[in-house]
Scaffold this motif. Structure first.
Motif, PDB file in Angstrom:
ATOM      1  N   GLY A  50      11.401  29.882   4.435  1.00 59.12           N
ATOM      2  CA  GLY A  50      11.089  28.539   4.916  1.00 59.12           C
ATOM      3  C   GLY A  50      12.306  27.636   4.934  1.00 59.12           C
ATOM      4  N   ARG A  51      13.138  27.726   3.904  1.00 58.45           N
ATOM      5  CA  ARG A  51      14.347  26.906   3.868  1.00 58.45           C
ATOM      6  C   ARG A  51      15.305  27.293   4.991  1.00 58.45           C
ATOM      7  N   TRP A  52      15.394  28.594   5.268  1.00 60.30           N
ATOM      8  CA  TRP A  52      16.268  29.028   6.358  1.00 60.30           C
ATOM      9  C   TRP A  52      15.754  28.509   7.692  1.00 60.30           C
ATOM     10  N   LEU A  53      14.444  28.599   7.907  1.00 64.50           N
ATOM     11  CA  LEU A  53      13.864  28.082   9.148  1.00 64.50           C
ATOM     12  C   LEU A  53      14.144  26.590   9.291  1.00 64.50           C
ATOM     13  N   LEU A  54      13.979  25.856   8.204  1.00 60.73           N
ATOM     14  CA  LEU A  54      14.201  24.418   8.239  1.00 60.73           C
ATOM     15  C   LEU A  54      15.649  24.098   8.599  1.00 60.73           C
TER      16      LEU A  54
ATOM     17  N   LYS B 233       8.321  20.996  20.151  1.00 60.54           N
ATOM     18  CA  LYS B 233       8.712  21.682  21.387  1.00 60.54           C
ATOM     19  C   LYS B 233       9.956  22.546  21.182  1.00 60.54           C
ATOM     20  N   ASN B 234      10.332  22.748  19.937  1.00 59.70           N
ATOM     21  CA  ASN B 234      11.499  23.570  19.631  1.00 59.70           C
ATOM     22  C   ASN B 234      11.296  24.964  20.226  1.00 59.70           C
TER      23      ASN B 234
ATOM     24  N   PHE C 182      15.331  24.241  12.731  1.00 57.90           N
ATOM     25  CA  PHE C 182      15.048  22.816  12.913  1.00 57.90           C
ATOM     26  C   PHE C 182      16.223  21.921  12.531  1.00 57.90           C
ATOM     27  N   ALA C 183      17.379  22.524  12.296  1.00 61.40           N
ATOM     28  CA  ALA C 183      18.603  21.764  11.984  1.00 61.40           C
ATOM     29  C   ALA C 183      18.398  20.781  10.840  1.00 61.40           C
TER      30      ALA C 183
END
Length: 234
Positions: A55-59, A76-77, A63-64
């Protein structure tokens, strides 16, 4: 009139939900139980660590670091949309629920500095997510931590909060998700082997059990008919 029998349930689950007294164990059985508990805790820690790290990596990468964007249901990413599309499939075997849970917990970990939230395990954090508001999440986390609520009690507590002022829990349902559920149900129950097995079971069931099962299937058919009508708009 015959009394309708309730479907059989696993004894352990039934005992747990009704807060039954602990089972009496021998010394050897207690030792086995302790080892099972230790291994279960190791498994929980490993799974939570991996989910949190993902989750932290995705964030950070997808999601920058934008927590608000990660929480937004209407994001809309393009990378995120493709991940959601692939979730539960051959190229991303984890389900959409785990995908959403991992990134939302990471986002709220970023936004909520409250120690009560940070100290909660992933399981109870996930149960609090439907509150969808920083202040409510913070207050709920403090309540759960103060009273050391179990996951079952946490789920009940969240349900009570969502029920206040007539606020119904938001249902997360999309057309692809609904289609996937229906497809899975059809695949699970619509095969020839299943039909053959049901015909075999029919000869071993009591009259009451056959009637109860047929009633459940009729109810399922009614639900599917109503869903089809709702989709077609008639």
């Amino acid at each position: 009139m015959a009394v309708k029998k309730r479907p059989a349930r696993p004894a352990a689950l039934d005992r747990a939900e009704h807060n039954a007294a602990p089972v009496k164990l021998t010394k050897e059985q207690r030792a086995t139980l302790q080892e099972a508990l230790r291994r279960g805790e190791d498994l929980r820690e490993e799974l939570e660590a991996k989910l949190t790290a993902y989750g932290r990596w995705l964030l950070e990468v997808v999601f920058a670091g934008d927590a608000a964007a990660a929480i937004d249901d209407r994001s809309k990413n393009p990378v995120w949309l493709e991940l959601v599309r692939r979730a539960g499939g051959p190229t991303l075997a984890i389900g959409r629920r785990m995908l959403f849970t991992s990134v939302r917990i990471a986002a709220y970990d970023r936004r909520l500095t409250d120690q009560a939230w940070r100290n909660l395990d992933v399981g109870r954090k996930e149960l609090l997510l439907p509150l969808s508001d920083d202040d409510r999440l913070r207050e709920a986390a403090q309540h759960v931590a103060k009273w050391n609520l179990t996951q079952t009690k946490t789920r009940e507590y969240v349900g009570q909060l969502l029920g206040k002022d007539g606020k119904a829990r938001q249902l997360r349902l999309t057309a692809p998700l609904l289609a996937g559920r229906v497809r899975k149900l059809r695949d699970d129950l619509g095969s020839a082997p299943v039909l053959r097995r049901v015909k075999e079971l029919r000869t071993t069931l009591s009259v009451e059990d056959r009637a109860a099962l047929a009633e459940e299937l009729d109810g399922l058919r009614s639900v599917l008919v109503e869903l089809a009508r709702a989709v077609r708009g008639r």
